[in-house]
Design a protein around this motif. Structure first.
Motif, PDB file in Angstrom:
ATOM      1  N   LEU A   1       0.838  -1.191   0.000  1.00 38.72           N
ATOM      2  CA  LEU A   1       0.000   0.000   0.000  1.00 38.72           C
ATOM      3  C   LEU A   1       0.877   1.248   0.000  1.00 38.72           C
ATOM      4  CD1 LEU A   1      -2.681  -0.985   2.675  1.00 38.72           C
ATOM      5  CD2 LEU A   1      -2.884  -1.132   0.189  1.00 38.72           C
ATOM      6  N   GLU A   2       0.393   2.275  -0.666  1.00 37.91           N
ATOM      7  CA  GLU A   2       1.098   3.556  -0.649  1.00 37.91           C
ATOM      8  C   GLU A   2       0.197   4.583   0.025  1.00 37.91           C
ATOM      9  OE1 GLU A   2       2.408   4.586  -4.553  1.00 37.91           O
ATOM     10  OE2 GLU A   2       3.615   2.763  -4.799  1.00 37.91           O
ATOM     11  N   VAL A   3       0.361   4.708   1.329  1.00 34.33           N
ATOM     12  CA  VAL A   3      -0.445   5.631   2.135  1.00 34.33           C
ATOM     13  C   VAL A   3       0.504   6.500   2.940  1.00 34.33           C
ATOM     14  CG1 VAL A   3      -2.220   5.856   3.911  1.00 34.33           C
ATOM     15  CG2 VAL A   3      -2.301   3.918   2.311  1.00 34.33           C
ATOM     16  N   ASP A   4       0.391   7.796   2.796  1.00 31.89           N
ATOM     17  CA  ASP A   4       1.229   8.713   3.562  1.00 31.89           C
ATOM     18  C   ASP A   4       0.682   8.848   4.984  1.00 31.89           C
ATOM     19  OD1 ASP A   4       2.927   9.278   1.419  1.00 31.89           O
ATOM     20  OD2 ASP A   4       1.566  10.828   0.655  1.00 31.89           O
ATOM     21  N   PRO A   5       1.558   8.755   5.999  1.00 36.79           N
ATOM     22  CA  PRO A   5       1.097   8.908   7.381  1.00 36.79           C
ATOM     23  C   PRO A   5       0.497  10.285   7.635  1.00 36.79           C
ATOM     24  CG  PRO A   5       3.307   7.967   7.298  1.00 36.79           C
ATOM     25  CD  PRO A   5       2.993   8.432   5.911  1.00 36.79           C
ATOM     26  N   ALA A   6      -0.575  10.327   8.417  1.00 38.57           N
ATOM     27  CA  ALA A   6      -1.218  11.584   8.799  1.00 38.57           C
ATOM     28  C   ALA A   6      -0.634  12.064  10.117  1.00 38.57           C
ATOM     29  CB  ALA A   6      -2.724  11.380   8.934  1.00 38.57           C
ATOM     30  N   PRO A   7      -0.626  13.380  10.345  1.00 37.64           N
ATOM     31  CA  PRO A   7      -0.201  13.869  11.663  1.00 37.64           C
ATOM     32  C   PRO A   7      -1.218  13.475  12.728  1.00 37.64           C
ATOM     33  CG  PRO A   7      -1.044  15.670  10.300  1.00 37.64           C
ATOM     34  CD  PRO A   7      -0.970  14.465   9.413  1.00 37.64           C
ATOM     35  N   VAL A   8      -0.735  12.930  13.836  1.00 47.82           N
ATOM     36  CA  VAL A   8      -1.601  12.469  14.916  1.00 47.82           C
ATOM     37  C   VAL A   8      -1.036  12.960  16.238  1.00 47.82           C
ATOM     38  CG1 VAL A   8      -2.594  10.473  16.093  1.00 47.82           C
ATOM     39  CG2 VAL A   8      -2.220  10.381  13.617  1.00 47.82           C
ATOM     40  N   ASP A   9      -1.893  13.464  17.110  1.00 48.68           N
ATOM     41  CA  ASP A   9      -1.489  13.867  18.455  1.00 48.68           C
ATOM     42  C   ASP A   9      -1.565  12.637  19.353  1.00 48.68           C
ATOM     43  OD1 ASP A   9      -0.941  15.002  20.872  1.00 48.68           O
ATOM     44  OD2 ASP A   9      -2.623  16.423  20.865  1.00 48.68           O
ATOM     45  N   TRP A  10      -0.528  11.809  19.299  1.00 56.23           N
ATOM     46  CA  TRP A  10      -0.538  10.553  20.040  1.00 56.23           C
ATOM     47  C   TRP A  10      -0.600  10.769  21.539  1.00 56.23           C
ATOM     48  CZ3 TRP A  10      -1.743   6.680  17.124  1.00 56.23           C
ATOM     49  CH2 TRP A  10      -1.323   6.632  15.789  1.00 56.23           C
ATOM     50  N   GLN A  11       0.039  11.811  22.019  1.00 55.21           N
ATOM     51  CA  GLN A  11       0.055  12.055  23.463  1.00 55.21           C
ATOM     52  C   GLN A  11      -1.344  12.338  24.003  1.00 55.21           C
ATOM     53  OE1 GLN A  11       3.523  14.881  22.994  1.00 55.21           O
ATOM     54  NE2 GLN A  11       4.121  13.952  24.928  1.00 55.21           N
ATOM     55  N   ALA A  12      -2.209  12.907  23.152  1.00 56.07           N
ATOM     56  CA  ALA A  12      -3.590  13.135  23.583  1.00 56.07           C
ATOM     57  C   ALA A  12      -4.313  11.829  23.847  1.00 56.07           C
ATOM     58  CB  ALA A  12      -4.330  13.946  22.519  1.00 56.07           C
ATOM     59  N   TRP A  13      -3.841  10.741  23.240  1.00 57.58           N
ATOM     60  CA  TRP A  13      -4.438   9.415  23.446  1.00 57.58           C
ATOM     61  C   TRP A  13      -3.674   8.598  24.485  1.00 57.58           C
ATOM     62  CZ3 TRP A  13      -5.215   8.390  17.508  1.00 57.58           C
ATOM     63  CH2 TRP A  13      -6.382   9.049  17.089  1.00 57.58           C
ATOM     64  N   GLY A  14      -2.717   9.231  25.147  1.00 54.03           N
ATOM     65  CA  GLY A  14      -2.012   8.552  26.236  1.00 54.03           C
ATOM     66  C   GLY A  14      -0.705   7.888  25.854  1.00 54.03           C
ATOM     67  N   VAL A  15      -0.226   8.108  24.620  1.00 56.40           N
ATOM     68  CA  VAL A  15       1.023   7.492  24.185  1.00 56.40           C
ATOM     69  C   VAL A  15       2.201   8.333  24.655  1.00 56.40           C
ATOM     70  CG1 VAL A  15       2.388   6.762  22.199  1.00 56.40           C
ATOM     71  CG2 VAL A  15      -0.102   6.474  22.168  1.00 56.40           C
ATOM     72  N   ASP A  16       3.202   7.679  25.224  1.00 58.02           N
ATOM     73  CA  ASP A  16       4.418   8.353  25.669  1.00 58.02           C
ATOM     74  C   ASP A  16       5.532   8.050  24.670  1.00 58.02           C
ATOM     75  OD1 ASP A  16       6.677   9.345  26.862  1.00 58.02           O
ATOM     76  OD2 ASP A  16       6.365   8.364  28.798  1.00 58.02           O
ATOM     77  N   PRO A  17       5.889   8.996  23.805  1.00 59.48           N
ATOM     78  CA  PRO A  17       6.897   8.718  22.764  1.00 59.48           C
ATOM     79  C   PRO A  17       8.291   8.468  23.318  1.00 59.48           C
ATOM     80  CG  PRO A  17       6.315  11.053  22.793  1.00 59.48           C
ATOM     81  CD  PRO A  17       5.372  10.375  23.726  1.00 59.48           C
ATOM     82  N   ASP A  18       8.519   8.759  24.609  1.00 57.60           N
ATOM     83  CA  ASP A  18       9.822   8.507  25.201  1.00 57.60           C
ATOM     84  C   ASP A  18       9.990   7.058  25.669  1.00 57.60           C
ATOM     85  OD1 ASP A  18      10.661  11.146  24.836  1.00 57.60           O
ATOM     86  OD2 ASP A  18       9.726  11.791  26.716  1.00 57.60           O
TER      87      ASP A  18
END
Length: 289
Positions: free
Chosen positions: A82-99
């Motif tokens: 599939l060729e789908v470009d990633p969308a910007p997402v506010d992951w931290q608003a959903w509780g994801v800790d990128p660290d």
């Protein structure tokens, strides 16, 4: 369809779509076959052949089908990424800790069986600063709640709190799902019923993939994909080894990067493979004699 006087009728799957299952129960062609879009036997006397994958089938594979088993080379399909470009997402608003080390658990919740719930707290106990990102999708609130309570009990058994490690993400659009794959550090294959399309869609993002092949076709999709890429180091043979590999990837960023780069470099080995097509053509031509 009777008027078409078909010689062969191929079903990509039998068992997911109700109309497809109803049609498959009819004798509409002299030879009728199904593929592994739904990876288990139809059990129907009207389906003659099961088109499978040589790399996915265990040695006793033929005994698991009422149909004649016909394993096609490799993973058995001609796959176009599939060729789908990633969308910007506010992951931290959903509780994801990128660290934290982020483990992607991308299958539908019903694929996660209770007997394997322990793998997540066991990994968390070893790695520490990590999160498991599940997709709650369109499933009912009741199913989501029962799954969450299962994980809470599993983590409590190891003196850990699921709230510290587990995130249930909402249903994602295709572009958000691409961003989810790009976000992750490690892809954890589901046990018992493996990822197929889900695993293939993760490959372009260079995620190291941990799998434990099962005893049936449905538990061996990711195993076959890794085999075709020649990546064997993250294929476990026991539940303990699955936990060990997943934990080591979380603790060793250098090895994690190395395995992810292997996935990125070798992904083309499973794309646009014509050998299953040629084998299918050969079988179809053999029906003329």
């Amino acid at each position: 369809m009777y008027q078409a006087q078909l010689d062969v009728l191929l079903y990509p799957e039998v068992g997911i779509d109700p109309v497809c299952a109803q049609l498959a129960a009819l004798r509409l062609a002299p030879v009728q076959a199904m593929a592994w879009g739904h990876p288990q036997t139809s059990g129907l006397p009207t389906i003659d052949v099961f088109l499978s994958s040589e790399l996915m089938e265990p040695p006793d594979g033929a005994g698991h089908y009422t149909e004649q088993l016909l394993p096609l080379p490799g993973i058995g399909t001609y796959y176009i990424p599939l060729e789908v470009d990633p969308a910007p997402v506010d992951w931290q608003a959903w509780g994801v800790d990128p660290d934290r080390v982020l483990y992607l658990c991308a299958q539908s919740l019903f694929k996660y069986l209770p007997q394997y719930d322990e793998v997540f707290p066991r990994i968390a106990r070893e790695v520490g600063k990590c999160q498991f990102l599940f997709l709650r999708g369109r499933l009912s609130q009741g199913i989501r709640e029962r799954f969450w309570q299962r994980l809470r009990r599993a983590f409590q058994a190891y003196d850990l709190a699921a709230e510290e490690y587990v995130v249930l993400l909402p249903e994602l659009s295709p572009a958000e799902y691409a961003a989810y794959n790009a976000l992750g550090d490690i892809y954890l294959d589901s046990l018992g019923w493996s990822g197929g399309n889900t695993t293939l869609e993760a490959l372009p993002h260079g995620l190291p993939i941990v799998t434990l092949p099962g005893s049936l076709l449905r538990g061996r999709h990711t195993y076959a994909i890794l085999q075709q890429m020649g990546i064997l180091d993250t294929i476990a043979h026991t539940l303990d080894e699955y936990v060990q590999i997943a934990s080591q990837l979380g603790l060793d960023p250098e090895w994690r990067e190395q395995m992810g780069q292997q996935v990125k470099r070798r992904q083309e080995r499973v794309y646009r493979d014509r050998t299953p097509i040629r084998a299918l053509e050969k079988w179809l031509q053999s029906l003329k004699t």
